[in-house]
Design a protein around this motif. Structure first.
Motif, PDB file in Angstrom:
ATOM      1  N   ALA A 206     114.769  -9.992 -43.219  1.00 26.16           N
ATOM      2  CA  ALA A 206     113.320  -9.048 -41.935  1.00 26.16           C
ATOM      3  C   ALA A 206     113.982  -9.280 -40.923  1.00 26.16           C
ATOM      4  N   SER A 207     113.169  -8.930 -40.085  1.00 28.75           N
ATOM      5  CA  SER A 207     113.775  -8.927 -38.478  1.00 28.75           C
ATOM      6  C   SER A 207     113.762  -9.746 -38.126  1.00 28.75           C
ATOM      7  N   ALA A 208     112.930 -10.754 -38.225  1.00 31.92           N
ATOM      8  CA  ALA A 208     112.740 -12.268 -37.584  1.00 31.92           C
ATOM      9  C   ALA A 208     113.198 -13.448 -38.349  1.00 31.92           C
ATOM     10  N   LYS A 209     113.880 -13.912 -37.943  1.00 37.14           N
ATOM     11  CA  LYS A 209     114.677 -15.459 -38.977  1.00 37.14           C
ATOM     12  C   LYS A 209     113.349 -16.083 -39.229  1.00 37.14           C
ATOM     13  N   GLU A 210     112.528 -16.194 -38.483  1.00 35.28           N
ATOM     14  CA  GLU A 210     111.505 -18.006 -38.633  1.00 35.28           C
ATOM     15  C   GLU A 210     110.364 -17.011 -38.081  1.00 35.28           C
ATOM     16  N   LEU A 211     109.688 -17.602 -38.788  1.00 33.23           N
ATOM     17  CA  LEU A 211     108.165 -17.499 -38.454  1.00 33.23           C
ATOM     18  C   LEU A 211     107.225 -18.399 -38.773  1.00 33.23           C
ATOM     19  N   ILE A 212     106.483 -18.776 -37.764  1.00 38.71           N
ATOM     20  CA  ILE A 212     105.296 -20.203 -37.564  1.00 38.71           C
ATOM     21  C   ILE A 212     104.154 -19.560 -37.662  1.00 38.71           C
ATOM     22  N   ILE A 213     103.714 -19.566 -38.995  1.00 39.35           N
ATOM     23  CA  ILE A 213     100.955 -19.792 -38.671  1.00 39.35           C
ATOM     24  C   ILE A 213     101.107 -20.637 -38.077  1.00 39.35           C
ATOM     25  N   TYR A 214     100.467 -21.111 -37.095  1.00 42.20           N
ATOM     26  CA  TYR A 214      99.479 -21.963 -36.823  1.00 42.20           C
ATOM     27  C   TYR A 214      98.041 -21.581 -36.574  1.00 42.20           C
ATOM     28  N   ALA A 215      97.037 -22.046 -37.417  1.00 46.14           N
ATOM     29  CA  ALA A 215      95.741 -21.923 -37.406  1.00 46.14           C
ATOM     30  C   ALA A 215      94.863 -23.453 -37.693  1.00 46.14           C
ATOM     31  N   LEU A 216      93.989 -23.240 -37.053  1.00 49.19           N
ATOM     32  CA  LEU A 216      92.819 -24.166 -36.788  1.00 49.19           C
ATOM     33  C   LEU A 216      91.552 -23.741 -37.717  1.00 49.19           C
ATOM     34  N   TYR A 217      91.326 -24.677 -38.685  1.00 51.81           N
ATOM     35  CA  TYR A 217      89.864 -24.423 -39.244  1.00 51.81           C
ATOM     36  C   TYR A 217      88.567 -25.612 -38.905  1.00 51.81           C
ATOM     37  N   GLN A 218      87.545 -24.549 -39.230  1.00 55.16           N
ATOM     38  CA  GLN A 218      86.019 -25.729 -39.079  1.00 55.16           C
ATOM     39  C   GLN A 218      85.338 -25.604 -40.568  1.00 55.16           C
ATOM     40  N   ASP A 219      85.315 -25.753 -41.342  1.00 53.76           N
ATOM     41  CA  ASP A 219      84.363 -26.276 -42.041  1.00 53.76           C
ATOM     42  C   ASP A 219      85.416 -25.633 -43.661  1.00 53.76           C
ATOM     43  N   VAL A 220      86.125 -25.810 -43.481  1.00 53.89           N
ATOM     44  CA  VAL A 220      87.155 -25.580 -44.816  1.00 53.89           C
ATOM     45  C   VAL A 220      87.679 -27.115 -45.122  1.00 53.89           C
ATOM     46  N   LYS A 221      87.789 -26.792 -46.492  1.00 55.36           N
ATOM     47  CA  LYS A 221      88.177 -28.236 -46.608  1.00 55.36           C
ATOM     48  C   LYS A 221      89.771 -27.715 -47.351  1.00 55.36           C
ATOM     49  N   TRP A 222      91.037 -28.217 -46.733  1.00 54.03           N
ATOM     50  CA  TRP A 222      91.890 -27.430 -47.703  1.00 54.03           C
ATOM     51  C   TRP A 222      92.675 -29.084 -48.538  1.00 54.03           C
ATOM     52  N   GLU A 223      93.654 -28.263 -49.277  1.00 55.79           N
ATOM     53  CA  GLU A 223      94.053 -29.234 -50.160  1.00 55.79           C
ATOM     54  C   GLU A 223      95.552 -28.393 -50.327  1.00 55.79           C
ATOM     55  N   ILE A 224      97.068 -29.420 -50.007  1.00 50.94           N
ATOM     56  CA  ILE A 224      98.072 -28.527 -50.533  1.00 50.94           C
ATOM     57  C   ILE A 224      99.088 -29.136 -52.445  1.00 50.94           C
ATOM     58  N   THR A 240      86.577 -16.869 -43.095  1.00 51.76           N
ATOM     59  CA  THR A 240      85.404 -17.012 -41.923  1.00 51.76           C
ATOM     60  C   THR A 240      85.841 -18.839 -40.941  1.00 51.76           C
ATOM     61  N   GLY A 241      86.325 -19.025 -41.658  1.00 58.11           N
ATOM     62  CA  GLY A 241      87.025 -20.673 -41.505  1.00 58.11           C
ATOM     63  C   GLY A 241      87.594 -20.827 -39.967  1.00 58.11           C
ATOM     64  N   MET A 242      88.463 -20.530 -40.469  1.00 58.51           N
ATOM     65  CA  MET A 242      90.047 -20.091 -39.375  1.00 58.51           C
ATOM     66  C   MET A 242      88.619 -19.530 -37.980  1.00 58.51           C
ATOM     67  N   LYS A 243      89.282 -20.600 -36.415  1.00 58.04           N
ATOM     68  CA  LYS A 243      88.769 -20.638 -35.636  1.00 58.04           C
ATOM     69  C   LYS A 243      89.360 -19.825 -34.561  1.00 58.04           C
ATOM     70  N   LYS A 244      91.060 -20.958 -34.780  1.00 62.27           N
ATOM     71  CA  LYS A 244      91.995 -20.446 -33.826  1.00 62.27           C
ATOM     72  C   LYS A 244      93.285 -20.036 -34.145  1.00 62.27           C
ATOM     73  N   TYR A 245      94.405 -19.347 -33.596  1.00 66.49           N
ATOM     74  CA  TYR A 245      95.575 -18.962 -33.936  1.00 66.49           C
ATOM     75  C   TYR A 245      96.841 -19.112 -33.658  1.00 66.49           C
ATOM     76  N   ALA A 246      97.737 -19.101 -34.007  1.00 66.90           N
ATOM     77  CA  ALA A 246      99.030 -18.263 -33.593  1.00 66.90           C
ATOM     78  C   ALA A 246     100.001 -18.201 -34.059  1.00 66.90           C
ATOM     79  N   VAL A 247     100.639 -17.456 -33.351  1.00 65.87           N
ATOM     80  CA  VAL A 247     101.517 -16.635 -34.338  1.00 65.87           C
ATOM     81  C   VAL A 247     103.314 -16.810 -34.061  1.00 65.87           C
ATOM     82  N   ILE A 248     104.251 -17.725 -34.096  1.00 64.60           N
ATOM     83  CA  ILE A 248     105.268 -17.775 -33.089  1.00 64.60           C
ATOM     84  C   ILE A 248     106.656 -16.849 -34.656  1.00 64.60           C
ATOM     85  N   ALA A 249     107.230 -15.616 -34.063  1.00 64.24           N
ATOM     86  CA  ALA A 249     108.413 -15.503 -34.832  1.00 64.24           C
ATOM     87  C   ALA A 249     109.963 -15.151 -33.985  1.00 64.24           C
TER      88      ALA A 249
END
Lengths: 358, 111
Positions: A206-224, A240-249
């Motif tokens: 890829a043209s960028a080595k590192e990618l980070i995606i930050y996401a803030l959700y409401q009314d979504v129950k996540w598990e990993i 629809t539950g994603m309210k804020k985000y930031a993508v950093i490369a």
């Protein structure tokens, strides 16, 4: 403290409802036992040379792969021990206990990721959230981010294969946070190395080595489940539950336009690298998978000044050799944790290597 | 109102509903033949299918579990997905008009 039972309870979820044919591009679990004992011996050498057993995770985290990757390695080691004719028990014990210790120290509240991957402390998350350049999300952006994860995740799948994916794709969280007086669930999706030049030529990096995606959700129950790429939305809608985000490369904020470019680049490269993989013959595939497996601990090997690449002895073990057969069942859906523990040799590992009964 | 007939059940891997033309698509197939809004039907997805996956309105597979490749990526993209149907690629034909219910894990063919 015994780790193998909580490890099994969590790890079973990887296989629930799956068949081994789902893992591509090779029958990994019939391949690793041909040579994993030699790799375990090398890792033992590193642990002793660097005195890692006496070091806390915080002191060596910069040398280690992501926690999900460590969980995957642990699973593969246990299965390999089960199927291998060579039983270097003491070395397997040292290595497995080391990795389990690292997970217990790094993800204290859920080391084996039964439902989460809590790598960060509360203080780290509090400080991080304040520095992230948040943007407002809507359904269009949320879908685009979903496509970005699909494209980049697929590239990682090709670069690293199905069972080393976690070296290139991690998700941390879910973290329950407060930001500007509102409650959110935070997920951090991290692609730490999209340019593994040791494994692939430039055209598949890829043209960028590192990618980070930050996401803030409401009314979504996540598990990993077990590994970071296994995010499961138990309740609510991730779009629809994603309210804020930031993508950093590579430490730079990514604009929407750049995100679309990155989706296109990653999906083109993902298809291209996987087409190359599909064109490989059996010997090339075995070598590729062995090299990817060894690459996971490159930083540790570099620190110990030991060559991370497959040794001559490892290569001899696989050259012109068929895979093992009939140890792990094909076409069978693994329905229960007990079945998983039996099939993958977890009980045997506990008894013979760890001297525990589960 | 078109009649609908339940033809497949599987694991509900990603919620939502979608209606569209089915497209049987396999590893290595040319994604330029896959149109935006088609419903991707396959044995299991892999990275050679990523461009088709991004265009798909829904994904249906023969095998896979809740943490399989198509399940994870469908949830991230917010599109319905039904996995482990066992015989999607046998029962569904190209250009069949189908309805996918990712919450129930059901696939219907529409007249």
């Amino acid at each position: 403290m015994s780790w193998i039972k909580p490890f099994s309870k969590a790890t079973f979820k990887v296989f629930a409802g799956q068949v081994l044919e789902g893992f591509q591009p090779i029958d990994f679990f019939h391949f690793f036992p041909l040579w994993h004992d030699l790799w375990v011996a090398k890792i033992t050498e590193i642990i002793k040379k660097l005195n890692l057993g006496n070091k806390h995770f915080k002191d060596i985290k910069y040398l280690l792969p992501p926690p999900s990757n460590i969980r995957a390695i642990l699973l593969k080691l246990i299965a390999s021990y089960h199927a291998s004719s060579i039983k270097n028990k003491n070395e397997y014990k040292l290595v497995a206990n080391f990795f389990a210790k690292i997970l217990q120290e790094s993800c204290t509240n859920d080391p084996f990721s039964l439902t989460s991957n809590p790598y960060h402390s509360k203080e780290e998350i509090r400080d991080l959230v304040q520095t992230i350049p948040w943007k407002e999300a809507d359904t269009t952006i949320a879908r685009k981010i979903g496509q970005l994860i699909t494209a980049v995740g697929s590239l990682v799948h090709g670069q690293y294969n199905d069972v080393v994916t976690d070296l290139g794709w991690e998700t941390y969280g879910p973290y329950q946070i407060q930001h500007l007086k509102q409650n959110y669930t935070l997920l951090i999706r991290h692609f730490p190395n999209l340019a593994p030049k040791e494994l692939w030529p430039q055209k598949y990096l890829a043209s960028a080595k590192e990618l980070i995606i930050y996401a803030l959700y409401q009314d979504v129950k996540w598990e990993i489940y077990v590994v970071g790429c296994h995010t499961v939305s138990k309740k609510g809608n991730p779009v629809t539950g994603m309210k804020k985000y930031a993508v950093i490369a590579d430490d730079k904020t990514v604009s929407q336009e750049k995100m679309i470019e990155f989706i296109k680049e990653s999906s083109n490269k993902a298809e291209a690298v996987y087409q190359e993989i599909k064109g490989m013959d059996f010997e090339q595939l075995k070598l590729m998978v062995m090299t990817q497996e060894c690459y996971q601990l490159k930083l540790l090997f570099d620190k110990a000044d030991i060559n991370w690449k497959p040794t001559k002895e490892m290569l001899e073990r696989i050259k012109n050799k068929p895979l093992l057969k009939n140890i792990f069942p094909h076409g069978k859906f693994i329905e229960t944790a007990d079945e998983f523990m039996k099939i993958f040799g977890v009980k045997k590992f506990a008894k013979e290597v760890l001297q525990e009964k589960i | 109102m078109p009649k609908r007939q339940l033809i497949l059940k599987g694991i509900a891997a990603s919620p939502g509903k979608a209606k569209g033309k089915a497209k049987l698509f396999f590893s290595g197939d040319d994604s330029s033949n896959f149109n935006e809004g088609d419903i991707l039907v396959t044995t299991i997805t892999d990275p050679t299918m990523v461009q088709a996956m991004i265009r798909a309105a829904a994904i249906i597979t023969d095998i896979g579990g809740i943490t399989s490749h198509p399940a994870i990526l469908s949830r991230e993209m917010g599109i319905p997905c039904v996995v482990n149907t066992k015989e999607a690629t046998k029962k569904i034909k190209d250009n069949m008009l189908i309805n996918v219910d990712g919450l129930k894990g059901e696939v219907y063919v529409l007249d």
